[in-house]
Write a protein that holds these residues in place. Structure first.
Motif, mmCIF file in Angstrom:
data_model
loop_
_atom_site.group_PDB
_atom_site.id
_atom_site.type_symbol
_atom_site.label_atom_id
_atom_site.label_comp_id
_atom_site.label_asym_id
_atom_site.label_seq_id
_atom_site.Cartn_x
_atom_site.Cartn_y
_atom_site.Cartn_z
ATOM 1 N N ASP A 197 -39.364 67.397 -21.709
ATOM 2 C CA ASP A 197 -39.187 66.295 -22.651
ATOM 3 C C ASP A 197 -40.181 66.397 -23.805
ATOM 4 O OD1 ASP A 197 -37.265 65.362 -20.913
ATOM 5 O OD2 ASP A 197 -38.530 63.796 -20.034
ATOM 6 N N HIS A 198 -41.454 66.612 -23.459
ATOM 7 C CA HIS A 198 -42.476 66.658 -24.508
ATOM 8 C C HIS A 198 -42.357 67.945 -25.325
ATOM 9 C CE1 HIS A 198 -45.984 65.386 -26.612
ATOM 10 N NE2 HIS A 198 -46.710 66.434 -26.252
ATOM 11 N N GLY A 199 -41.904 69.017 -24.685
ATOM 12 C CA GLY A 199 -41.683 70.245 -25.437
ATOM 13 C C GLY A 199 -40.670 70.044 -26.545
ATOM 14 N N GLU A 200 -39.577 69.349 -26.243
ATOM 15 C CA GLU A 200 -38.581 69.065 -27.274
ATOM 16 C C GLU A 200 -39.168 68.179 -28.370
ATOM 17 O OE1 GLU A 200 -34.724 67.765 -26.271
ATOM 18 O OE2 GLU A 200 -34.431 69.213 -24.659
ATOM 19 N N THR A 201 -40.026 67.253 -27.988
ATOM 20 C CA THR A 201 -40.676 66.405 -28.990
ATOM 21 C C THR A 201 -41.559 67.236 -29.916
ATOM 22 O OG1 THR A 201 -40.660 64.471 -27.528
ATOM 23 C CG2 THR A 201 -42.258 64.463 -29.326
ATOM 24 N N CYS A 202 -42.331 68.151 -29.346
ATOM 25 C CA CYS A 202 -43.189 69.017 -30.162
ATOM 26 C C CYS A 202 -42.351 69.869 -31.116
ATOM 27 C CB CYS A 202 -44.041 69.912 -29.270
ATOM 28 S SG CYS A 202 -45.349 69.048 -28.360
ATOM 29 N N LEU A 203 -41.234 70.368 -30.648
ATOM 30 C CA LEU A 203 -40.358 71.157 -31.516
ATOM 31 C C LEU A 203 -39.800 70.297 -32.651
ATOM 32 C CD1 LEU A 203 -38.379 73.308 -28.911
ATOM 33 C CD2 LEU A 203 -40.405 73.945 -30.222
ATOM 34 N N SER A 204 -39.475 69.051 -32.356
ATOM 35 C CA SER A 204 -39.010 68.143 -33.410
ATOM 36 C C SER A 204 -40.110 67.900 -34.439
ATOM 37 C CB SER A 204 -38.567 66.807 -32.808
ATOM 38 O OG SER A 204 -37.416 66.958 -32.011
ATOM 39 N N GLU A 205 -41.334 67.729 -33.977
ATOM 40 C CA GLU A 205 -42.463 67.514 -34.888
ATOM 41 C C GLU A 205 -42.675 68.723 -35.790
ATOM 42 O OE1 GLU A 205 -45.184 64.599 -32.038
ATOM 43 O OE2 GLU A 205 -45.474 66.767 -31.978
ATOM 44 N N LEU A 206 -42.567 69.917 -35.235
ATOM 45 C CA LEU A 206 -42.736 71.129 -36.035
ATOM 46 C C LEU A 206 -41.600 71.271 -37.048
ATOM 47 C CD1 LEU A 206 -43.924 73.542 -33.201
ATOM 48 C CD2 LEU A 206 -45.272 72.841 -35.188
ATOM 49 N N ALA A 207 -40.380 70.969 -36.623
ATOM 50 C CA ALA A 207 -39.244 71.050 -37.550
ATOM 51 C C ALA A 207 -39.424 70.081 -38.711
ATOM 52 C CB ALA A 207 -37.940 70.775 -36.808
ATOM 53 N N ALA A 208 -39.983 68.906 -38.437
ATOM 54 C CA ALA A 208 -40.218 67.928 -39.493
ATOM 55 C C ALA A 208 -41.227 68.436 -40.514
ATOM 56 C CB ALA A 208 -40.707 66.611 -38.890
ATOM 57 N N ARG A 209 -42.089 69.372 -40.084
ATOM 58 C CA ARG A 209 -43.062 69.987 -40.995
ATOM 59 C C ARG A 209 -42.501 71.256 -41.634
ATOM 60 N NH1 ARG A 209 -48.709 68.825 -39.353
ATOM 61 N NH2 ARG A 209 -49.200 70.986 -39.913
ATOM 62 N N ASP A 210 -41.210 71.525 -41.378
ATOM 63 C CA ASP A 210 -40.538 72.707 -41.898
ATOM 64 C C ASP A 210 -41.233 73.990 -41.464
ATOM 65 O OD1 ASP A 210 -38.414 73.896 -43.243
ATOM 66 O OD2 ASP A 210 -39.594 74.199 -45.066
ATOM 67 N N MET A 211 -41.639 74.030 -40.203
ATOM 68 C CA MET A 211 -42.250 75.230 -39.656
ATOM 69 C C MET A 211 -41.836 75.399 -38.203
ATOM 70 S SD MET A 211 -46.230 73.939 -39.194
ATOM 71 C CE MET A 211 -46.784 75.557 -38.670
ATOM 72 N N MET A 212 -41.600 76.621 -37.805
ATOM 73 C CA MET A 212 -41.284 76.920 -36.417
ATOM 74 C C MET A 212 -42.041 78.202 -36.062
ATOM 75 S SD MET A 212 -39.884 75.270 -34.073
ATOM 76 C CE MET A 212 -39.115 74.084 -35.161
ATOM 77 N N PRO A 213 -43.330 78.081 -35.768
ATOM 78 C CA PRO A 213 -44.190 79.254 -35.628
ATOM 79 C C PRO A 213 -44.020 79.968 -34.288
ATOM 80 C CG PRO A 213 -45.424 77.273 -35.173
ATOM 81 C CD PRO A 213 -44.049 76.824 -35.581
ATOM 82 N N ASP A 214 -44.440 81.228 -34.286
ATOM 83 C CA ASP A 214 -44.538 81.952 -33.019
ATOM 84 C C ASP A 214 -45.609 81.309 -32.137
ATOM 85 O OD1 ASP A 214 -42.685 83.673 -34.076
ATOM 86 O OD2 ASP A 214 -43.994 85.414 -34.172
ATOM 87 N N TRP A 215 -46.736 80.996 -32.749
ATOM 88 C CA TRP A 215 -47.865 80.405 -32.041
ATOM 89 C C TRP A 215 -48.463 79.295 -32.899
ATOM 90 C CZ3 TRP A 215 -49.038 82.283 -27.182
ATOM 91 C CH2 TRP A 215 -48.493 83.527 -26.849
ATOM 92 N N ILE A 216 -49.022 78.284 -32.247
ATOM 93 C CA ILE A 216 -49.671 77.189 -32.958
ATOM 94 C C ILE A 216 -50.636 76.530 -31.965
ATOM 95 C CG2 ILE A 216 -48.033 75.363 -32.354
ATOM 96 C CD1 ILE A 216 -49.373 75.905 -35.902
ATOM 97 N N ASP A 217 -51.702 75.941 -32.481
ATOM 98 C CA ASP A 217 -52.586 75.134 -31.640
ATOM 99 C C ASP A 217 -52.219 73.669 -31.799
ATOM 100 O OD1 ASP A 217 -53.958 77.313 -30.708
ATOM 101 O OD2 ASP A 217 -55.897 76.765 -31.577
ATOM 102 N N VAL A 218 -52.217 72.958 -30.686
ATOM 103 C CA VAL A 218 -52.080 71.504 -30.709
ATOM 104 C C VAL A 218 -53.483 70.941 -30.499
ATOM 105 C CG1 VAL A 218 -50.956 69.488 -29.711
ATOM 106 C CG2 VAL A 218 -49.774 71.696 -29.711
ATOM 107 N N THR A 219 -53.961 70.181 -31.480
ATOM 108 C CA THR A 219 -55.316 69.648 -31.415
ATOM 109 C C THR A 219 -55.283 68.127 -31.424
ATOM 110 O OG1 THR A 219 -55.858 69.355 -33.765
ATOM 111 C CG2 THR A 219 -55.909 71.613 -32.898
#
Length: 343
Positions: free
Chosen positions: A203-225
């Motif tokens: 569930d939270h993984g899909e939320t994180c992907l939605s957040e990244l899409a809203a930033r117009d980015m879908m990276p190979d790797w990213i840090d969540v801080t």
């Protein structure tokens, strides 16, 4: 958001007699085995020096199960057990090198490999009726749950799927690979093992992907801080070959309506008459590599609601990664990833 409803109506299907072109599908599996699978069950990634990795072994297990090939499934699992189960837990070492085996930090696991192996074993027992010990699946799920989930530094009650048990993580920063989120596998394993933590991670993984899409980015790797997304620890910030899998896994999970899929529909549109698609972008989103390999084009057709044909000789004779993505896209298409299955 609880996505348990996605599981309904998405049961796995064997290849035989299910879809038009079953003969072509069988031919593709035969060619893929001949090209990438050794007789002893080892999957060879020639573009990386002939190594074998946990992801490759797990993908092959799933493809063998989907093809109804019990003999190949058994050989792949036997080799995997003999050479990659070297840790003290039920997770796999991520890399095996010819002539050396598992060396240095190669004993570290890669979470996506363990996730797909557990899912393939579950499917083999549940859907194919093959003899697979339920305890094998439960052990992998338990160790994924304990070692590969981490509290989101922004909201400690939410769980992030880490890329490995030894991957970088502190209470304020955790490394995240968006392409490791395969919601359907996480949810089916959670249901089978009664493990709510994996369900929460999906569930939270899909939320994180939605957040990244809203930033117009879908990276190979990213840090969540604790302060949001930041450049990844130990990796370049880019959107390339790992990220190509994100939309595949979401569509396979019945989530064609997800913002990351809509983003992929635009970004994977063929570029001009040549038909090539952008397969890598830099940190600013600028295209840096294009490809017309059939496997990558199959992903573009999948997210665009186009027809995904079984891989032909040109696809299978190409690089390993593009060829296996083409095979996986074919399985996803047959298992409810059509436009009509949008939830």
């Amino acid at each position: 958001m609880d996505r348990r409803i996605v599981l309904q109506g998405l049961g796995a299907s064997a290849l035989a007699g299910v879809a038009p072109g079953a003969a072509e599908v069988a031919d593709a599996w035969t060619m893929w085995k001949a090209r990438f699978l050794r007789d002893d069950g080892r999957v060879v990634d020639a573009e990386q020096g002939g190594i074998s990795h946990s992801e490759g072994q797990a993908y092959a297990l799933l493809l063998a199960q989907a093809a109804g090939d019990r003999a190949a499934f058994g050989r792949i699992e036997e080799w995997t057990r003999a050479h990659l189960l070297v840790r003290e837990d039920a997770l796999m070492a991520w890399r095996w090198t010819p002539g050396a085996g598992v060396v240095g930090d190669d004993w570290h696991n890669a979470t996506d490999g363990d996730l797909f192996r557990a899912w393939a074993l579950l499917r083999a027992r549940r859907d194919s009726g093959w003899e697979v010990a339920a305890g094998d699946v439960a052990a992998i799920v338990a160790d994924l749950s304990v070692s590969c989930l981490w509290p989101d530094p922004r909201a400690g009650e939410e769980l992030i799927l880490r890329p490995g048990a030894e991957a970088f993580a502190t209470d304020r920063r955790v490394l995240f690979n968006p392409s490791y989120i395969m919601p359907r596998a996480l949810r089916e394993l959670a249901e089978a093992a009664g493990n709510d933590r994996l369900m929460r991670a999906a569930d939270h993984g899909e939320t994180c992907l939605s957040e990244l899409a809203a930033r117009d980015m879908m990276p190979d790797w990213i840090d969540v801080t604790a302060d949001g997304f930041a450049e990844p620890t130990g990796h370049d910030l880019r959107s390339a070959y790992d990220a190509l899998r994100i939309s595949l896994y979401l569509v396979w999970s019945g989530r064609r309506d997800h913002p990351a899929v809509r983003m992929a529909q635009a970004r994977l549109a063929p570029d001009g008459a040549g038909g090539a698609i952008v397969v890598a972008r830099d940190a600013r989103g600028v295209p840096v590599a294009e490809s017309d390999l059939p496997g990558y084009l199959a992903l573009a057709r999948l997210v665009a609601c186009g027809e995904v044909n079984a891989p032909g000789r040109r696809s299978i004779e190409g690089p390993y990664y593009a060829a296996v993505l083409h095979m996986l896209a074919g399985v996803a298409t047959r298992e409810g990833a059509s436009c009509a299955s949008t939830q």
